[in-house]
Design an enzyme around this catalytic site. Structure first.
Site, PDB file in Angstrom:
ATOM      1  N   GLU A 127      -3.074  -4.815  -3.278  1.00  0.00           N
ATOM      2  CA  GLU A 127      -3.552  -5.709  -4.336  1.00  0.00           C
ATOM      3  C   GLU A 127      -3.597  -4.983  -5.685  1.00  0.00           C
ATOM      4  O   GLU A 127      -3.294  -5.575  -6.732  1.00  0.00           O
ATOM      5  CB  GLU A 127      -4.958  -6.233  -4.007  1.00  0.00           C
ATOM      6  CG  GLU A 127      -5.049  -6.992  -2.694  1.00  0.00           C
ATOM      7  CD  GLU A 127      -5.363  -6.095  -1.490  1.00  0.00           C
ATOM      8  OE1 GLU A 127      -4.908  -4.934  -1.460  1.00  0.00           O
ATOM      9  OE2 GLU A 127      -6.061  -6.564  -0.594  1.00  0.00           O
ATOM     10  N   GLU A 131       0.201   5.153   0.546  1.00  0.00           N
ATOM     11  CA  GLU A 131      -0.810   6.123   0.966  1.00  0.00           C
ATOM     12  C   GLU A 131      -0.487   7.519   0.454  1.00  0.00           C
ATOM     13  O   GLU A 131       0.628   7.810   0.014  1.00  0.00           O
ATOM     14  CB  GLU A 131      -0.927   6.099   2.496  1.00  0.00           C
ATOM     15  CG  GLU A 131      -1.438   4.741   2.972  1.00  0.00           C
ATOM     16  CD  GLU A 131      -1.653   4.669   4.469  1.00  0.00           C
ATOM     17  OE1 GLU A 131      -1.183   5.562   5.205  1.00  0.00           O
ATOM     18  OE2 GLU A 131      -2.303   3.682   4.900  1.00  0.00           O
ATOM     19  N   ASN A 145       0.826  -1.207   0.000  1.00  0.00           N
ATOM     20  CA  ASN A 145       0.000   0.000   0.000  1.00  0.00           C
ATOM     21  C   ASN A 145       0.863   1.261   0.000  1.00  0.00           C
ATOM     22  O   ASN A 145       1.903   1.325   0.665  1.00  0.00           O
ATOM     23  CB  ASN A 145      -1.022  -0.007   1.151  1.00  0.00           C
ATOM     24  CG  ASN A 145      -0.452  -0.290   2.513  1.00  0.00           C
ATOM     25  OD1 ASN A 145       0.615  -0.847   2.650  1.00  0.00           O
ATOM     26  ND2 ASN A 145      -1.191   0.095   3.541  1.00  0.00           N
ATOM     27  N   CYS A 159     -10.760  -3.645  -4.076  1.00  0.00           N
ATOM     28  CA  CYS A 159      -9.741  -4.562  -4.609  1.00  0.00           C
ATOM     29  C   CYS A 159     -10.369  -5.844  -5.143  1.00  0.00           C
ATOM     30  O   CYS A 159      -9.898  -6.403  -6.135  1.00  0.00           O
ATOM     31  CB  CYS A 159      -8.703  -4.883  -3.539  1.00  0.00           C
ATOM     32  SG  CYS A 159      -7.599  -3.500  -3.211  1.00  0.00           S
ATOM     33  N   CYS A 203     -10.136  -5.493   0.228  1.00  0.00           N
ATOM     34  CA  CYS A 203     -11.336  -4.668   0.437  1.00  0.00           C
ATOM     35  C   CYS A 203     -12.269  -4.815  -0.776  1.00  0.00           C
ATOM     36  O   CYS A 203     -11.903  -5.413  -1.801  1.00  0.00           O
ATOM     37  CB  CYS A 203     -10.947  -3.211   0.644  1.00  0.00           C
ATOM     38  SG  CYS A 203     -10.445  -2.386  -0.882  1.00  0.00           S
TER      39      CYS A 203
HETATM   40  N1  THU Z   1      -5.353  -1.660   2.347  1.00  0.00           N
HETATM   41  C1  THU Z   1      -4.810  -2.372   1.321  1.00  0.00           C
HETATM   42  O1  THU Z   1      -3.663  -2.139   0.894  1.00  0.00           O
HETATM   43  N2  THU Z   1      -5.565  -3.367   0.761  1.00  0.00           N
HETATM   44  C2  THU Z   1      -6.859  -3.618   1.109  1.00  0.00           C
HETATM   45  O2  THU Z   1      -7.610  -4.162   0.329  1.00  0.00           O
HETATM   46  C3  THU Z   1      -7.279  -3.198   2.457  1.00  0.00           C
HETATM   47  C4  THU Z   1      -6.687  -1.880   2.867  1.00  0.00           C
HETATM   48  C5  THU Z   1      -4.579  -0.538   2.911  1.00  0.00           C
HETATM   49  C6  THU Z   1      -5.126   0.808   2.502  1.00  0.00           C
HETATM   50  C7  THU Z   1      -4.616   1.692   3.622  1.00  0.00           C
HETATM   51  O3  THU Z   1      -3.320   2.130   3.280  1.00  0.00           O
HETATM   52  C8  THU Z   1      -4.526   0.769   4.822  1.00  0.00           C
HETATM   53  O4  THU Z   1      -4.607  -0.557   4.331  1.00  0.00           O
HETATM   54  C9  THU Z   1      -5.620   0.980   5.843  1.00  0.00           C
HETATM   55  O5  THU Z   1      -6.874   0.893   5.255  1.00  0.00           O
HETATM   56 ZN    ZN Z   2      -8.256  -2.657  -1.312  1.00  0.00          ZN
END
Ligand code: THU
Ligand code: ZN
Length: 193
Positions: free
Chosen positions: A116, A105, A103, A150, A147
Site C-alpha cells: 500500500e 522486503e 511489498n 499503512c 496493516c
Molecule cells: N504487508 C504488506 O505489504 N501490506 C500490509 O499492510 C500487510 C503486510 C507485507 C509486509 C511483509 O512483506 C509481508 O506482508 C508479511 O508481513
Molecule cells: Zn502495511
C-alpha cells in the site's frame, strides 16, 4: 474511557449487485460477488479502459473486478525472500487512474516497504491527491487488510470514505471496508493545526 462504537464490523450476506458499487451504501464491511480468472484478464484491461470515463459521480463507480485484478497481478513483482508472502495493492484516483504497489522486503526487516505504501507513493509522486478505492490482495487470497502503519499512511492522503476491498479469492467476494472503519479517530493534519 475511550468511546465505544456500537457498530461492530460483522460481515453481512453477499451483496447481489455486480454492476457497480454505490459508495454511500457501505457503512461497514460486506462482501460482493466476485470472480476473476486469468482467462478474462485481457477483457478486463479493455473494460478498464472503457471504464475510465464511467465516473458519472462519486457515488456510481465501476465494478471493482479490475482493481482487484490489478492488485493480484502486481504480486508477481513482490520481493519477498523472507516472508514468501506476496501482497499487491491497487489504488484508484478520483479521475479513474490506477496505481499499483507490491511489498519489497529488506534484510533489515524494518526497512521493508508494504504494498500500500508503494502504491500511494507512486500515485502521489505522479500528482494525485484524490482517491476513491483501494484493493489489497495477498497470494493466499486471505482477505489481508492494510496493516496499522499503512492505514495511517493512507489516511494522510485519503478520506475516511475511501473504499477498501480485501481479496478473499474466487469463491467469495472481497470484504469491503471504508478507511474510516479500519482507522477511526486517527491523528491528521487538522490535529496539528
Ligand atoms: N504487508 C504488506 O505489504 N501490506 C500490509 O499492510 C500487510 C503486510 C507485507 C509486509 C511483509 O512483506 C509481508 O506482508 C508479511 O508481513
Ligand atoms: Zn502495511
Amino acid at each position: 474511557m475511550p468511546p465505544v462504537s456500537t457498530t461492530s464490523p460483522a460481515r453481512t450476506d453477499p451483496c447481489q449487485r455486480t454492476d457497480h458499487i454505490a459508495v454511500g451504501a457501505f457503512l461497514g464491511p460486506l462482501t460482493v460477488p466476485f470472480d476473476v480468472t486469468s482467462d478474462d484478464r485481457e477483457d478486463d484491461a479493455d473494460r478498464n479502459h472503457d471504464n475510465d470515463h464511467d465516473h458519472d459521480n462519486d457515488h456510481d463507480l465501476p465494478d471493482p473486478h479490475n482493481l482487484i485484478a490489478a492488485a493480484r497481478d502486481i504480486q508477481s513483482a513482490a520481493h519477498v525472500p523472507y516472508s514468501e508472502y506476496r501482497v499487491g495493492a491497487a489504488l484508484e484516483t478520483a479521475d479513474g487512474e490506477v496505481f499499483v504497489g507490491c511489498n519489497l522486503e529488506n534484510a533489515n526487516f524494518s526497512n521493508s516497504l508494504h504494498a500500500e505504501e508503494v502504491a500511494i507513493a507512486e500515485a502521489v509522486k505522479n500528482g494525485h491527491r484524490e482517491f476513491t478505492r483501494l484493493a489489497v490482495s495477498s497470494d493466499r487470497r486471505d482477505g489481508v487488510t492494510p496493516c496499522g502503519m499503512c492505514r495511517q499512511t493512507l489516511s494522510e492522503f485519503c478520506e475516511d470514505d475511501l473504499i477498501v476491498f480485501c481479496d478473499e479469492g474466487e469463491d467469495e467476494g472481497p470484504t469491503v471496508y471504508t478507511l474510516g472503519d479500519l482507522l477511526p479517530n486517527t491523528i491528521s493534519e487538522e490535529t496539528l493545526e
